[in-house]
Design an enzyme around this catalytic site. Structure first.
Site, PDB file in Angstrom:
ATOM      1  N   SER A  69      -1.444   7.245   3.792  1.00 10.16           N
ATOM      2  CA  SER A  69      -2.082   6.026   4.275  1.00 10.16           C
ATOM      3  C   SER A  69      -2.984   6.348   5.478  1.00 10.16           C
ATOM      4  CB  SER A  69      -1.018   4.973   4.611  1.00 10.16           C
ATOM      5  OG  SER A  69      -1.606   3.709   4.791  1.00 10.16           O
ATOM      6  N   ASP A  96      -2.858   0.246  -6.135  1.00  6.90           N
ATOM      7  CA  ASP A  96      -2.646   0.111  -4.697  1.00  6.90           C
ATOM      8  C   ASP A  96      -3.394  -1.126  -4.206  1.00  6.90           C
ATOM      9  OD1 ASP A  96      -2.492   0.382  -1.923  1.00  6.90           O
ATOM     10  OD2 ASP A  96      -2.624   2.561  -1.981  1.00  6.90           O
ATOM     11  N   HIS A 139       0.879   1.318  -3.284  1.00 11.90           N
ATOM     12  CA  HIS A 139       0.698   2.149  -2.090  1.00 11.90           C
ATOM     13  C   HIS A 139       1.860   3.111  -1.862  1.00 11.90           C
ATOM     14  CE1 HIS A 139      -1.503   3.111   1.505  1.00 11.90           C
ATOM     15  NE2 HIS A 139      -0.515   2.785   2.318  1.00 11.90           N
TER      16      HIS A 139
END
Length: 735
Positions: free
Chosen positions: A605, A680, A712
């Site tokens: 991320s 995602d 995600h």
């Protein structure tokens, strides 16, 4: 020579003896160290025992825990006494109710703690939101009634006679006595209007889902309406195994784009009339929190401007639907929204703020006038636990004994008589008893798996142990785990940063080792903390067993060291954070036991954004990088998060472009693995697709993996096992 045949039992006995002798002889070099595997990590082999769904009651000095039942797959809500820890009763067991065969996902008590709403058959929507079937259990009559199918956020009225809930973007009230349902709103529509439930970006970035609240007298409901009609849409293909993929479309405001238009409303349960609160003084704003005060006619709202550098705490008169500013906070960077707003009996209130440079606790009277700052000092309050009205004591968690530690304190509301209630260095979390006489201390550190103790709030003395993970610790002893060593790393530029290092157990100072750096680095985050191992840590242990050193450094922009340290990255996300990781790598490369030609970096991320930038901007330092689900251009990310730190692309184009990995692909020299899930909803796969295209057009060789229909977190089935085996193999081949 005649072959001597041994009885099979004796053969295996001698074989065990030979193995034990061999292990003793070779233990100094770690040959017999059991090996951690990816499969073990992600099938729960090292999962600690916890007190699941621990809830402290309000009316009796008791708490509840969701435990496994006596039969396979069954669950039960058990009631315990705080003073003795003795089990008082089993409030409910799924063994007695076939309706709950799907299990208990969560449960909520009414104010009188005689009724329980039980969620089952939950279906996740986004990170926090879900729909579920809900059952009402009466603890007195022992009856279970199914109330709702696949609704969101059912909430008892304070008098326990009604339940408000959301379904398909509208709000409803269910009367428990009459079984009658009243619809509050009718204009809810997917991708257009949402009533009482937050939109995607509020849920993700303001971290709440339920946007409605009951008044203290159960006569009114305040709620937020989201008109997302003009918010741009984002679409994802959902492949599954169908002949034609389906398209999932939802509203997602990217940086600089239109947000939902929010409005604030009050519904009168008795008259069924709704009033709209006058917020005409605001334009392009957020309502980040609502909460009813102890006055049944007054509720509060935290309103932020779009830059999030100005916050107004409003008191709303529910009768006239008018609002007044009670408290205002401004910041050169951004104001943090607080969940710690606590109203006292006279409607004075407790509030937390960073306004003196560190997060501290403040007391205001009901007009918003400051009465006093309760805590102060060059350290942060990390959790506010509550206020004991009887003894005028505030309970909180802080980092006063070091930014990587968490301790529990109490202090008088006048700021005097501060008492440390935790002893061992590490991470302490408190669950306070209703009378504030006891607390359950969940303790852990890098060497101690989570343990639970009953302690006295008088002085923090331990009364009784509740639960430990000695079985897990003994099991891990066979693996002879490397230690996580904490230290402070000072870069050439003079920045002192928290760090930890994990070395192979048979570490030899005369050897040269490859190093994998791990980080997240997002604003206010922390990876260097004195707590127990998570899945990533076990993976690093596995790599240590294969001859790698892992290092983690929290650079500038991370949390718990004061507002100046955290907010110095304002308008330049990825500049100073990347600079610190590169500088840290250079410092580490000078350690005599480090092979400076073999330094890698990994992140997920925001950490993936960082790893991408590091392999590009630090091309002469990093040999290898793995970026999972990375942001590659902040123009692609959501409005609330991105603009909080960067303002809009229209206002700060250079801040966006100078730190975008996409604009630095020509600098790639090392080995780069890029990973993303196609479903995602948070960091869209668009980020990696555009990064891939930029690398291709720069004629750069790299590796990439796309996971169909994964969000995600990139998990489900064997996904995490396959993913971490892929990353392990990449490190072994490329670092």
């Amino acid at each position: 020579m005649t072959k001597i045949e041994l009885p099979l039992k004796n053969y295996y006995l001698m074989k065990r003896v030979y193995i034990i002798i061999f292990c003793i002889i070779t233990s100094f070099v770690g040959v017999c160290q059991q090996k951690v595997t990816v499969e073990q990590i992600f099938t729960g082999a090292f999962r600690p025992k916890l007190m699941d769904e621990l809830q402290s009651l309000k009316n009796t000095n008791q708490y509840t825990v969701l435990n496994n039942g006596s039969s396979k797959g069954s669950q039960q809500i058990d009631l315990y006494d705080f003073a003795t820890l003795n089990k008082v009763a089993t409030l409910l067991s799924t063994e007695n109710f076939k309706e709950l065969s799907s299990g208990i996902d969560s449960y909520i008590f009414d104010k009188a703690e005689k009724q329980i709403l039980i969620a089952s058959n939950s279906n996740q929507i986004f990170r926090h939101s879900f729909t579920a079937d809900y059952y009402l259990y009466n603890t007195v009559s022992k009856t279970l009634t199914k109330l709702f199918e696949q609704v969101q956020e059912p909430t008892f009225s304070p008098d326990g006679t009604k339940v408000a809930f959301a379904k398909e973007n509208n709000l409803f009230v269910y009367d428990i006595t009459t079984s009658k349902t009243t619809q509050i709103t009718t204009d809810g529509k997917k991708n257009a209007v949402i009533n009482g439930i937050t939109d995607w970006v509020y849920e993700e970035e303001f971290a709440f889902v339920r946007a409605f609240e009951w008044s203290t007298d159960s006569k009114k409901i305040g709620y937020i309406k989201f008109d997302e009609s003009n918010v741009p849409e984002f679409s994802m293909n959902i492949f599954q195994k169908e002949l034609y993929p389906k398209v999932e479309t939802f509203k997602y405001p990217k940086a600089g784009e239109k947000n939902s238009v929010v409005s604030l409303h009050v519904f009168d349960v008795n008259t069924a009339l709704t009033k709209t609160v006058n917020l005409s003084n605001y334009n392009d704003f957020y309502i980040a929190r609502i909460k009813w005060t102890n006055d049944a006619n007054i509720f509060s709202a935290q309103v932020l401007n779009r830059h999030q550098d100005n916050l107004d705490l409003l008191f709303v008169d529910a009768t006239t639907a008018t609002a007044k500013v009670v408290l205002n906070e401004k910041d050169k960077a951004y104001v943090e929204v607080t969940d710690n707003l606590t109203f006292l009996k006279d409607n004075s209130f407790i509030w937390t703020s960073e306004k003196d440079g560190y997060n501290h606790i403040y007391l205001y009277d009901k007009t918003g006038k400051l009465k006093n700052q309760i805590t102060k000092g060059g350290w942060e309050v990390t959790t506010y636990y509550g206020f004991d009205e009887k003894n005028k004591m505030v309970y909180y968690q802080s980092v006063e004994r070091g930014s990587i530690q968490r301790d529990i304190y109490k202090i008088s509301i006048d700021g005097k008589n501060k008492t440390l209630l935790s002893k061992e260095l590490g991470t302490h979390e408190a669950t306070l008893s209703p009378d504030f006489g006891y607390f359950i201390d969940k303790f852990q550190n890098a060497k101690t798996a989570p343990s639970f103790f009953l302690k006295s709030t008088k002085d923090g003395s331990q009364i009784k142990a509740i639960l430990d993970n000695k079985v897990l610790e003994n099991k891990l002893a066979n693996y002879n785990l490397p230690a996580k060593e904490f230290f402070e790393l000072t870069t050439e530029k003079g920045n002192t940063l928290n760090a930890w290092i994990m070395k192979p157990k048979d570490f030899d100072t005369s050897k040269k080792y490859p190093v994998l750096m791990y980080q997240y680095s997002g604003p206010g985050s922390q990876q260097v903390a004195n707590d127990w191992l998570d899945a990533n840590d076990y993976w690093f242990i596995m790599l240590a067993q294969q001859g790698y050193i892992t290092v983690c450094v929290d650079g500038r922009g991370t949390g718990y060291k004061g507002a100046a340290f955290k907010k110095c990255t304002q308008k330049e996300l990825g500049k100073y954070e990347v600079e610190d990781q590169i500088d840290a790598a250079k410092a580490i490369s000078n350690y005599p036991y480090v092979d400076k030609s073999r330094i890698g970096i990994f992140g997920w991320s925001f950490g993936g954004f960082m790893a991408s930038n590091c392999i590009l901007k630090g091309a002469d330092v990093f040999k290898t990088a793995i970026a999972v689900a990375p942001v590659t251009n902040w123009r692609f990310y959501d409005s609330i998060y991105t603009e909080r730190y960067m303002q809009t692309p229209q206002e700060n184009a250079s801040g966006y472009d100078d730190n975008s990995p996409i604009n630095h692909v020509n600098k790639l020299k090392g080995n780069f693995l890029l990973i993303h899930g196609t479903a995602d909803d948070n960091v869209h796969v668009q980020n990696s697709m555009q990064m891939i295209e930029a690398l291709v057009q720069a004629n750069k060789q790299f590796d990439w993996a796309i996971y169909p229909d994964k969000n995600h977190g990139i998990y489900g089935g064997y996904t995490r096992i396959q993913l971490f085996n892929k990353m392990t193999n990449f490190i072994k081949e490329k670092l």
